[in-house]
Design an enzyme around this catalytic site. Structure first.
Site, mmCIF file in Angstrom:
data_model
loop_
_atom_site.group_PDB
_atom_site.id
_atom_site.type_symbol
_atom_site.label_atom_id
_atom_site.label_comp_id
_atom_site.label_asym_id
_atom_site.label_seq_id
_atom_site.Cartn_x
_atom_site.Cartn_y
_atom_site.Cartn_z
ATOM 1 N N HIS A 1 0.843 -1.240 -0.012
ATOM 2 C CA HIS A 1 0.245 0.024 -0.054
ATOM 3 C C HIS A 1 0.868 1.418 -0.054
ATOM 4 C CE1 HIS A 1 -3.564 -2.565 0.613
ATOM 5 N NE2 HIS A 1 -2.830 -3.177 1.032
ATOM 6 N N ASP B 1 -6.343 -1.066 -3.178
ATOM 7 C CA ASP B 1 -6.846 -2.085 -2.413
ATOM 8 C C ASP B 1 -7.476 -2.810 -2.959
ATOM 9 O OD1 ASP B 1 -5.689 -0.186 -0.504
ATOM 10 O OD2 ASP B 1 -7.504 0.259 0.619
ATOM 11 N N GLU C 1 -5.839 4.448 -3.800
ATOM 12 C CA GLU C 1 -5.400 5.704 -2.765
ATOM 13 C C GLU C 1 -4.046 6.114 -3.286
ATOM 14 O OE1 GLU C 1 -7.558 3.820 0.746
ATOM 15 O OE2 GLU C 1 -5.739 2.816 0.235
ATOM 16 N N HIS D 1 -13.959 1.429 3.936
ATOM 17 C CA HIS D 1 -13.211 0.403 3.205
ATOM 18 C C HIS D 1 -14.306 -0.738 3.016
ATOM 19 C CE1 HIS D 1 -9.123 2.233 4.017
ATOM 20 N NE2 HIS D 1 -8.796 1.230 2.856
ATOM 21 N N HIS E 1 -1.596 3.540 -5.028
ATOM 22 C CA HIS E 1 -1.895 1.968 -5.201
ATOM 23 C C HIS E 1 -3.300 1.623 -4.909
ATOM 24 C CE1 HIS E 1 -2.417 3.062 -0.755
ATOM 25 N NE2 HIS E 1 -3.251 2.021 -0.485
ATOM 26 N N HIS F 1 -7.671 -6.709 1.352
ATOM 27 C CA HIS F 1 -7.135 -6.185 2.422
ATOM 28 C C HIS F 1 -8.016 -6.220 3.880
ATOM 29 C CE1 HIS F 1 -4.774 -2.703 3.849
ATOM 30 N NE2 HIS F 1 -5.615 -1.827 3.343
HETATM 31 ZN ZN LIG Z 1 -6.843 1.653 1.826
#
Ligand SMILES: [Zn+2]
Length: 214
Positions: free
Chosen positions: A47, A53, A175, A163, A51, A57
């Site tokens: 991360h 997710d 992100e 999330h 990047h 995650h």
């Molecule tokens: Zn995240």
């Protein structure tokens, strides 16, 4: 057609989320030491910098970055400007943005400016996506949600509702964008994660670009 690079550089001083592995580059082999080639060894978390997710995650047994559909990662995207005095993006901001038919949304907030002074380290006062906004984006059928700092979540959250809401529906979270030099509006997004097949597949760095549509 103009290409905007909206990725951050990865180097030893790039801010990382507290608790994540440090970024280190090691000269594994070096021409000036008599080795046949220069080879750098990379050491950093999945991360790091800009990047994605994957569901894995935060969701036990969730799908991994290797399984991410390329169709979600390439295509039309809208950059939405969030005013500097907004600490949390809520469903009201989504309602006010008329996102009908928009499949990829990138939020340009005051966070983008943080990258300009990134040698000062991680900022925990970043603007984040409130769970009410995440729920609204799910309702709208969005496939990808991007933000211009290292997490979509309120700093210090221990339950990670934003999330979870997005990842449970297989929505890609992007992100660590730097949207400083990009005006709000419509673009084509291309963000391709490294094809990592090891580990838990929780995320991967990407090179993200926006192409102007004109
Ligand atoms: Zn995240």
């Amino acid at each position: 057609m103009r290409i905007h690079d909206v990725s951050v550089s990865i180097c030893a001083t790039t801010p990382i989320f507290p608790g994540d592995p440090k970024i280190q580059f090691e000269q594994w082999a070096a021409l000036d030491k008599g080795d046949p080639a220069n080879v750098t060894m990379l050491h950093f978390g999945a991360h790091t910098g800009t990047h994605v997710d994957a569901p894995a995650h935060f969701i036990e047994g969730g799908s991994d970055v290797h399984a991410m559909q390329l169709e979600s990662l390439v295509g039309p995207a809208r950059v939405i400007l969030i005013a500097d005095d907004v600490p949390a993006i809520t469903s009201d901001h989504i309602d006010a943005s008329s996102l009908d038919g928009v499949t990829r949304v990138l939020f340009k907030t005051r966070n983008s400016q943080f990258w300009k002074n990134s040698e000062k380290g991680f900022r925990n006062d970043f603007t984040y996506l409130d769970p009410t906004a995440a729920a609204k984006l799910v309702e709208l059928g969005v496939r990808l949600v991007g933000i211009d700092y290292l997490s979509v979540e309120k700093f210090g959250s221990t339950s990670f509702p934003t999330h979870t809401i997005l990842l449970e529906r297989g929505i890609v979270i992007l992100e660590g964008l730097d949207l400083c030099d990009v005006n709000p509006g419509d673009y084509e997004l291309i963000c391709l994660p490294l094809k990592l097949a090891g580990g838990s597949g929780d995320g991967a760095p990407v090179r993200a670009i926006l192409r102007s549509l004109e």
